[in-house]
Scaffold this active site. Structure first.
Site, PDB file in Angstrom:
ATOM      1  N   LYS A 100       0.860  -1.189   0.000  1.00  0.00           N
ATOM      2  CA  LYS A 100       0.000   0.000   0.000  1.00  0.00           C
ATOM      3  C   LYS A 100       0.892   1.234   0.000  1.00  0.00           C
ATOM      4  O   LYS A 100       1.716   1.407   0.901  1.00  0.00           O
ATOM      5  CB  LYS A 100      -0.871   0.026   1.255  1.00  0.00           C
ATOM      6  N   ASP A 137      -1.233  -2.181  -4.154  1.00  0.00           N
ATOM      7  CA  ASP A 137      -2.653  -2.152  -3.775  1.00  0.00           C
ATOM      8  C   ASP A 137      -3.273  -0.805  -4.141  1.00  0.00           C
ATOM      9  O   ASP A 137      -2.568   0.194  -4.286  1.00  0.00           O
ATOM     10  CB  ASP A 137      -2.797  -2.331  -2.252  1.00  0.00           C
ATOM     11  N   MET A 138      -4.609  -0.783  -4.246  1.00  0.00           N
ATOM     12  CA  MET A 138      -5.307   0.482  -4.492  1.00  0.00           C
ATOM     13  C   MET A 138      -6.102   0.864  -3.246  1.00  0.00           C
ATOM     14  O   MET A 138      -6.760   0.014  -2.659  1.00  0.00           O
ATOM     15  CB  MET A 138      -6.239   0.345  -5.704  1.00  0.00           C
ATOM     16  N   GLN A 166     -10.456  -1.068  -9.165  1.00  0.00           N
ATOM     17  CA  GLN A 166     -11.632  -1.376  -8.333  1.00  0.00           C
ATOM     18  C   GLN A 166     -12.904  -1.193  -9.154  1.00  0.00           C
ATOM     19  O   GLN A 166     -13.230  -0.081  -9.582  1.00  0.00           O
ATOM     20  CB  GLN A 166     -11.658  -0.429  -7.129  1.00  0.00           C
ATOM     21  N   ARG A 187      -4.820  -6.587 -11.158  1.00  0.00           N
ATOM     22  CA  ARG A 187      -5.735  -7.232 -10.212  1.00  0.00           C
ATOM     23  C   ARG A 187      -7.061  -6.458 -10.248  1.00  0.00           C
ATOM     24  O   ARG A 187      -7.086  -5.251 -10.004  1.00  0.00           O
ATOM     25  CB  ARG A 187      -5.159  -7.189  -8.802  1.00  0.00           C
ATOM     26  N   LYS A 190     -13.570  -5.694  -6.333  1.00  0.00           N
ATOM     27  CA  LYS A 190     -14.773  -4.849  -6.305  1.00  0.00           C
ATOM     28  C   LYS A 190     -14.456  -3.488  -5.698  1.00  0.00           C
ATOM     29  O   LYS A 190     -14.992  -2.476  -6.124  1.00  0.00           O
ATOM     30  CB  LYS A 190     -15.880  -5.534  -5.492  1.00  0.00           C
ATOM     31  N   GLY A 191     -13.589  -3.452  -4.674  1.00  0.00           N
ATOM     32  CA  GLY A 191     -13.267  -2.191  -3.987  1.00  0.00           C
ATOM     33  C   GLY A 191     -13.771  -2.235  -2.565  1.00  0.00           C
ATOM     34  O   GLY A 191     -14.878  -2.708  -2.306  1.00  0.00           O
ATOM     35  N   HIS A 229     -14.150 -13.273  -3.996  1.00  0.00           N
ATOM     36  CA  HIS A 229     -14.659 -14.518  -3.407  1.00  0.00           C
ATOM     37  C   HIS A 229     -16.033 -14.846  -3.942  1.00  0.00           C
ATOM     38  O   HIS A 229     -16.644 -15.818  -3.531  1.00  0.00           O
ATOM     39  CB  HIS A 229     -14.735 -14.382  -1.873  1.00  0.00           C
TER      40      HIS A 229
HETATM   41  P1  FDA Z   1     -18.405  -9.987  -1.864  1.00  0.00           P
HETATM   42  O1  FDA Z   1     -17.927  -9.182  -0.709  1.00  0.00           O
HETATM   43  O2  FDA Z   1     -19.668  -9.544  -2.532  1.00  0.00           O
HETATM   44  O3  FDA Z   1     -18.522 -11.490  -1.366  1.00  0.00           O
HETATM   45  C1  FDA Z   1     -18.964 -12.553  -2.169  1.00  0.00           C
HETATM   46  C2  FDA Z   1     -19.020 -13.825  -1.331  1.00  0.00           C
HETATM   47  O4  FDA Z   1     -17.730 -14.158  -0.826  1.00  0.00           O
HETATM   48  C3  FDA Z   1     -19.893 -13.724  -0.101  1.00  0.00           C
HETATM   49  O5  FDA Z   1     -21.249 -13.983  -0.392  1.00  0.00           O
HETATM   50  C4  FDA Z   1     -19.262 -14.758   0.808  1.00  0.00           C
HETATM   51  O6  FDA Z   1     -19.679 -16.041   0.412  1.00  0.00           O
HETATM   52  C5  FDA Z   1     -17.796 -14.619   0.516  1.00  0.00           C
HETATM   53  N1  FDA Z   1     -17.119 -13.650   1.419  1.00  0.00           N
HETATM   54  C6  FDA Z   1     -16.788 -12.379   1.115  1.00  0.00           C
HETATM   55  N2  FDA Z   1     -16.188 -11.756   2.169  1.00  0.00           N
HETATM   56  C7  FDA Z   1     -16.136 -12.657   3.166  1.00  0.00           C
HETATM   57  C8  FDA Z   1     -15.621 -12.622   4.508  1.00  0.00           C
HETATM   58  N3  FDA Z   1     -15.041 -11.510   5.015  1.00  0.00           N
HETATM   59  N4  FDA Z   1     -15.726 -13.734   5.249  1.00  0.00           N
HETATM   60  C9  FDA Z   1     -16.309 -14.847   4.733  1.00  0.00           C
HETATM   61  N5  FDA Z   1     -16.801 -14.935   3.471  1.00  0.00           N
HETATM   62  C10 FDA Z   1     -16.737 -13.862   2.698  1.00  0.00           C
HETATM   63  N6  FDA Z   1      -9.824  -3.830  -2.296  1.00  0.00           N
HETATM   64  C11 FDA Z   1      -9.333  -2.595  -2.562  1.00  0.00           C
HETATM   65  O7  FDA Z   1     -10.072  -1.607  -2.480  1.00  0.00           O
HETATM   66  N7  FDA Z   1      -8.009  -2.443  -2.906  1.00  0.00           N
HETATM   67  C12 FDA Z   1      -7.160  -3.494  -3.035  1.00  0.00           C
HETATM   68  O8  FDA Z   1      -5.978  -3.310  -3.359  1.00  0.00           O
HETATM   69  C13 FDA Z   1      -7.678  -4.794  -2.781  1.00  0.00           C
HETATM   70  N8  FDA Z   1      -6.883  -5.912  -2.886  1.00  0.00           N
HETATM   71  C14 FDA Z   1      -7.466  -7.155  -2.809  1.00  0.00           C
HETATM   72  C15 FDA Z   1      -6.698  -8.290  -3.066  1.00  0.00           C
HETATM   73  C16 FDA Z   1      -7.290  -9.541  -3.074  1.00  0.00           C
HETATM   74  C17 FDA Z   1      -6.462 -10.739  -3.396  1.00  0.00           C
HETATM   75  C18 FDA Z   1      -8.696  -9.675  -2.808  1.00  0.00           C
HETATM   76  C19 FDA Z   1      -9.385 -11.003  -2.839  1.00  0.00           C
HETATM   77  C20 FDA Z   1      -9.439  -8.567  -2.500  1.00  0.00           C
HETATM   78  C21 FDA Z   1      -8.839  -7.303  -2.482  1.00  0.00           C
HETATM   79  N9  FDA Z   1      -9.577  -6.173  -2.166  1.00  0.00           N
HETATM   80  C22 FDA Z   1      -9.027  -4.927  -2.410  1.00  0.00           C
HETATM   81  C23 FDA Z   1     -10.907  -6.298  -1.510  1.00  0.00           C
HETATM   82  C24 FDA Z   1     -12.037  -6.264  -2.509  1.00  0.00           C
HETATM   83  O9  FDA Z   1     -12.156  -4.983  -3.078  1.00  0.00           O
HETATM   84  C25 FDA Z   1     -13.384  -6.620  -1.844  1.00  0.00           C
HETATM   85  O10 FDA Z   1     -13.660  -5.699  -0.850  1.00  0.00           O
HETATM   86  C26 FDA Z   1     -13.425  -8.017  -1.253  1.00  0.00           C
HETATM   87  O11 FDA Z   1     -12.728  -8.939  -2.022  1.00  0.00           O
HETATM   88  C27 FDA Z   1     -14.872  -8.490  -1.150  1.00  0.00           C
HETATM   89  O12 FDA Z   1     -15.469  -8.537  -2.426  1.00  0.00           O
HETATM   90  P2  FDA Z   1     -15.796  -9.912  -3.182  1.00  0.00           P
HETATM   91  O13 FDA Z   1     -15.559  -9.696  -4.632  1.00  0.00           O
HETATM   92  O14 FDA Z   1     -15.027 -11.004  -2.570  1.00  0.00           O
HETATM   93  O15 FDA Z   1     -17.353 -10.093  -3.054  1.00  0.00           O
END
Ligand code: FDA
Length: 310
Positions: A100, A137-138, A166, A187, A190-191, A229
């Site tokens: 970061k 990272d963002m 994001q 990468r 969603k954000g 995820h």
């Molecule tokens: P969403 O949050 O909608 O979740 C989808 C499903 O995943 C849920 O229904 C559940 O099943 C499961 N799940 C999600 N979160 C969970 C939890 N905490 N515990 C248990 N299950 C859970 N953001 C950013 O702004 N800057 C960045 O640099 C990064 N870097 C980054 C790296 C990597 C490798 C990942 C995976 C994520 C990031 N993020 C990030 C975070 C990203 O922006 C986002 O906030 C999270 O990944 C959650 O979004 P999802 O796409 O997983 O979907």
């Protein structure tokens, strides 16, 4: 539950809550689900375990919103050290680092951007020395232009530096088009920050944007890193990989340590590259609060452990 997102993200930025939470030993068991541990040794141990299970790793030395040049220097040194540790333990081939820029001085008054660029260059040099990569990272939208500018400068010397885009930002589809060039590691997530509606999509619009961005990245010449995820986003990426005749080593999936670990292993077992983002260190508060904002189910347990500190 969506109503809790804003207050949790506001709490993520509170120095007072941060200090109470990080000092409380009782919060640690809850936090440990998402964080590898306090020390570099913890990070290296977890990396080896994940690699043995066929997974790739990106290590994150926890910290953000650094307020002093000394703290920024401390973070750069921690990255240089863990990169040497990865090489010494034979893990560098499958493990990189995520950084970061706010942790290495980007927001310091005056020459913060230069301090962050110099620090990031040192981390990239250390990664190059051991044969691995770095992803920047963002953070919140006020930093996007500065961060992409620093990534562009780093890429002049280290073309493998990864950028993060994001999908919740309205600008991101255009950024995907611009950055989907040969060799460009992007990468897509969603954000995770609280953003005003003037710049960010909300609700289902975020998923629609994520799909559009995935289409651009998979049709482009770069290396998409699908960080989600969400089973629907993962399915969308898998079918785009087939449609675009992508070899399995021309993109990867990424998830956070402790979240959907069975799915992480299932994707790896299915022949996909699966990278786990592994945070370590003591400054876990902001990271952990963003995870709670995504899924408040763990909130009651966390608050109980804080309250029982007295
Ligand atoms: P969403 O949050 O909608 O979740 C989808 C499903 O995943 C849920 O229904 C559940 O099943 C499961 N799940 C999600 N979160 C969970 C939890 N905490 N515990 C248990 N299950 C859970 N953001 C950013 O702004 N800057 C960045 O640099 C990064 N870097 C980054 C790296 C990597 C490798 C990942 C995976 C994520 C990031 N993020 C990030 C975070 C990203 O922006 C986002 O906030 C999270 O990944 C959650 O979004 P999802 O796409 O997983 O979907």
């Amino acid at each position: 539950m969506a109503l809790l997102r804003e207050p949790l993200l506001a709490a993520a930025r509170s120095p007072r809550l941060r200090s109470v939470a990080e000092k409380s030993r009782l919060t640690r068991p809850v936090v440990d689900r998402f964080v590898a541990g306090s020390t570099e040794a913890d990070a290296l141990r977890v990396t080896a375990e994940l690699e043995a299970a066929g997974l790739y790793v990106s290590l994150d030395f926890l910290g953000e919103d650094t307020t002093s040049a000394e703290q920024a220097e401390h973070t750069v040194a921690a990255y240089e050290s863990v990169l040497k540790g990865l090489a010494a333990s034979g893990s560098a081939e499958r493990a990189e680092v995520s950084v970061k820029l706010s942790a290495i001085g980007q927001a310091l008054p005056g020459d913060g951007e230069r301090i962050a660029l110099d620090g990031a260059r040192r981390i990239c040099q250390a990664a190059a020395t051991v044969g691995t990569t770095v992803t920047i990272d963002m953070e919140d939208h006020t930093t996007t232009d500065s961060t992409l500018g620093i990534v562009a400068q780093l890429r002049a010397d280290f073309p493998w530096v990864g950028a993060v885009l994001q999908a919740y930002l309205k600008r991101t589809e255009a950024d995907c088009r611009e950055l989907a060039t040969a060799g460009s590691r992007i990468r897509l997530c969603k954000g995770a920050y609280a953003e005003p509606e003037s710049v960010a999509f909300v609700g289902e619009e975020v998923e629609e944007s994520y799909r559009r961005c995935l289409s651009v990245l998979f049709a482009g010449k770069g290396y998409p890193m699908v960080a989600s995820h969400d089973p629907a986003m993962i399915a969308a990426a898998r079918s785009l990989a087939v449609q675009n005749n992508r070899a399995s080593d021309s993109y990867e999936f990424q998830m956070l340590y402790g979240i959907r670990p069975e799915e992480q292993r299932a994707l790896a077992a299915g022949g996909h590259r699966m990278r786990v983002y592994v945070p370590y260190g003591d400054e876990w508060y902001g990271y952990f609060m963003r995870r709670l904002a995504e899924r408040p189910a763990n909130l009651a347990f966390f608050l109980r452990s804080l309250a029982s500190k007295k």
